[in-house]
Design an enzyme around this catalytic site. Structure first.
Site, short mmCIF file in Angstrom:
data_model
loop_
_atom_site.label_atom_id
_atom_site.label_comp_id
_atom_site.label_asym_id
_atom_site.label_seq_id
_atom_site.Cartn_x
_atom_site.Cartn_y
_atom_site.Cartn_z
N CYS A 256 0.88 -1.18 0.00
CA CYS A 256 0.00 0.00 0.00
C CYS A 256 0.91 1.22 0.00
O CYS A 256 1.02 1.93 0.99
CB CYS A 256 -0.92 -0.01 1.21
N ALA A 257 1.56 1.48 -1.11
CA ALA A 257 2.76 2.31 -1.13
C ALA A 257 2.52 3.81 -1.14
O ALA A 257 3.35 4.57 -0.66
CB ALA A 257 3.61 1.94 -2.33
N ALA A 258 1.42 4.28 -1.73
CA ALA A 258 1.23 5.72 -1.89
C ALA A 258 1.20 6.42 -0.52
O ALA A 258 0.65 5.86 0.43
CB ALA A 258 -0.07 5.99 -2.65
N PRO A 259 1.82 7.59 -0.42
CA PRO A 259 2.42 8.41 -1.50
C PRO A 259 3.86 8.07 -1.84
O PRO A 259 4.47 8.75 -2.66
CB PRO A 259 2.33 9.81 -0.92
N LYS A 262 7.68 5.51 2.37
CA LYS A 262 8.45 4.38 2.88
C LYS A 262 9.20 3.67 1.76
O LYS A 262 10.33 3.21 1.95
CB LYS A 262 7.52 3.43 3.63
N ASP A 280 -0.44 -0.10 -5.29
CA ASP A 280 -1.50 0.70 -4.69
C ASP A 280 -2.79 0.48 -5.45
O ASP A 280 -2.78 0.17 -6.65
CB ASP A 280 -1.15 2.19 -4.68
N ASP A 325 1.76 -1.26 5.05
CA ASP A 325 1.40 -0.05 5.78
C ASP A 325 -0.07 0.20 5.45
O ASP A 325 -0.40 0.90 4.50
CB ASP A 325 2.28 1.12 5.36
N CYS A 378 -0.90 4.02 11.11
CA CYS A 378 -0.75 5.27 11.87
C CYS A 378 -2.02 5.50 12.68
O CYS A 378 -2.55 6.60 12.76
CB CYS A 378 -0.46 6.45 10.94
#
Length: 443
Positions: A256-259, A262, A280, A325, A378
């Site tokens: 779940c890379a965006a933006p 990481k 993503d 993430d 988060c």
């Protein structure tokens, strides 16, 4: 009309009416403001959002009517005016009042100009009124004092206790420290020396080994950001990428890379020598990842548009390292995104938990035996964190938590580690590292 106040008003309108995020709008719409106007605009937008419930109680007192009876444009102008009158000592009362009146006229709500003028002038005279003073119930008192919905405070109290909740809620209304890291194309000694020569104050982070803290975003810092040599990223977010432990020549999957925060950090940590696949759900967000990777010189990131809740377009056991993430409620980022507290609903937590569990179970299949998977959010909500990991371990009985990969200095739960704004000074993150010798593909 002050440009700072006008810009702040339009940002608050979009946050309320369009569901936009204040942090994004502040970054996109304030570049043409002077440094002083930019600072004031940030203060007004974030201050009003962080104190919204408290400000609405002030409005109800001075206007002698419920805030939900007021036109939204009028309510926003009053919040802005009252925040300046009660919280910003350097702003003259006349400027706060006059600009609020002009704002409602600009919004074609001239019929309310007299009301706005009267309410703010009364507030300027009656400065001793405290909307918290007469509240006996401790949860309602904390709700108004810290501007958090009562239902959210109650769930935190049930999980963490009253004192922890009070400290957390108060910390959510303080400005977040500025943390940054170097990018893959930066030469560390040269960049840090340039900062010193330009008089930028900074120090090494005590939380994340690759992070630095600075008191404020200066012009010199902005120039380095524009050049792609440094990147602003919270220390807890950096810790997540570090826990992955990726090495050169390994294959890494960021589900779940965006933006791209990481993924680009992993590129920097591996000196651009790992093969990183960034996935993503949303194609337009992958464009953001591509732009960020290009700006930072992260040349080893490959983009894939996918839905991580469904079977992945990879063979099983393809990757040495997998990062999840997960999409979450974001309750650990309320300092930076205060509007989240007003948008979130109790049902959202359960829906997110189910989604996170599906993503974790699917993406784990892409990890090779004896590989490592890092799960993070988060969010401070146990349902999105410990409960998800507990369900994952139940479905994967041969998996184990790799405690040695997690920072020993951070507070541990049964299934991972946490960071807190009021303790570590970072965003509120949960993350864990999992390693396993096999995975039951039928689970």
């Amino acid at each position: 009309m002050s440009r700072a106040r006008l810009t702040a008003y339009h940002i608050l309108r979009r946050v309320e009416e369009e569901g936009a995020y204040s942090s994004v709008l502040l970054a996109l719409t304030t570049d043409d403001l002077s440094a002083s106007d930019r600072r004031l605009c940030y203060e007004l937008v974030l201050g009003v959002l962080r104190r919204q419930i408290w400000l609405d109680r002030l409005i109800e007192h001075y206007a002698a009517r419920p805030t939900d009876e007021l036109d939204p444009a009028v309510r926003r102008a009053l919040r802005l005016g009252l925040y300046q009158l009660r919280c910003l000592a350097r702003v003259p009362a006349s400027a706060a009042v006059n600009d609020a009146v002009n704002l409602v006229r600009l919004a074609r709500r001239g019929f309310a100009a007299g009301l706005v003028n009267a309410v703010l002038r009364r507030a300027a005279r009656e400065v001793e009124f405290d909307p918290v003073a007469a509240i006996a119930d401790p949860v309602e008192r904390l709700s108004v004092e810290s501007s958090h919905p009562i239902w959210l405070l109650k769930r935190w109290i049930a999980h963490f206790g009253m004192e922890e909740t009070r400290a957390f809620a108060r910390a959510n209304n303080e400005p977040a420290p500025v943390a940054f890291r170097l990018t893959p194309k930066a030469e560390s000694n040269a960049v840090l020396q340039r900062l010193r020569e330009q008089g930028v104050e900074f120090e090494a982070s005590s939380v994340a080994s690759c992070a630095w803290r600075t008191p404020a975003i200066s012009g010199a810092l902005r120039a380095l950001i524009a050049e792609g040599l440094i990147y602003l990223q919270d220390e807890a977010s950096q810790l997540v990428a570090c826990a992955l432990g990726a090495k050169a020549k390994e294959r890494v999957f960021d589900a779940c890379a965006a933006p791209g925060s990481k993924a680009t950090l992993i590129a920097a940590l591996t000196n651009n020598r790992a093969m990183i696949v960034a996935g993503d759900l949303h194609l337009h967000r992958l464009h953001t990842v591509r732009a960020l990777a290009h700006q930072q010189g992260a040349e080893n990131i490959h983009l894939v548009n996918l839905n991580a809740e469904r079977p992945l377009p990879f063979e099983e056991e393809t990757f040495d390292r997998v990062l999840v993430d997960a999409p979450c409620s974001g309750t650990g980022t309320l300092r930076r995104n205060p509007e989240i507290r007003y948008r979130l609903r109790p049902s959202d937590i359960a829906e997110l938990q189910a989604r996170q569990t599906r993503i974790l179970l699917e993406t784990a299949k892409a990890a090779r035996k004896r590989g490592r998977l890092v799960y993070s959010t988060c969010s401070v909500e146990p349902e999105e964190n410990e409960d998800v990991v507990r369900e994952f371990l139940r479905a994967c009985p041969q998996a184990r938590i790799a405690w040695e990969a997690l920072p020993a200095a951070l507070p541990r739960t049964d299934f991972g580690v946490r960071t807190w704004p009021h303790r570590e000074g970072t965003d509120g993150f949960f993350f864990t590292a999992v390693e396993f010798s096999a995975f039951d593909r039928t689970a």
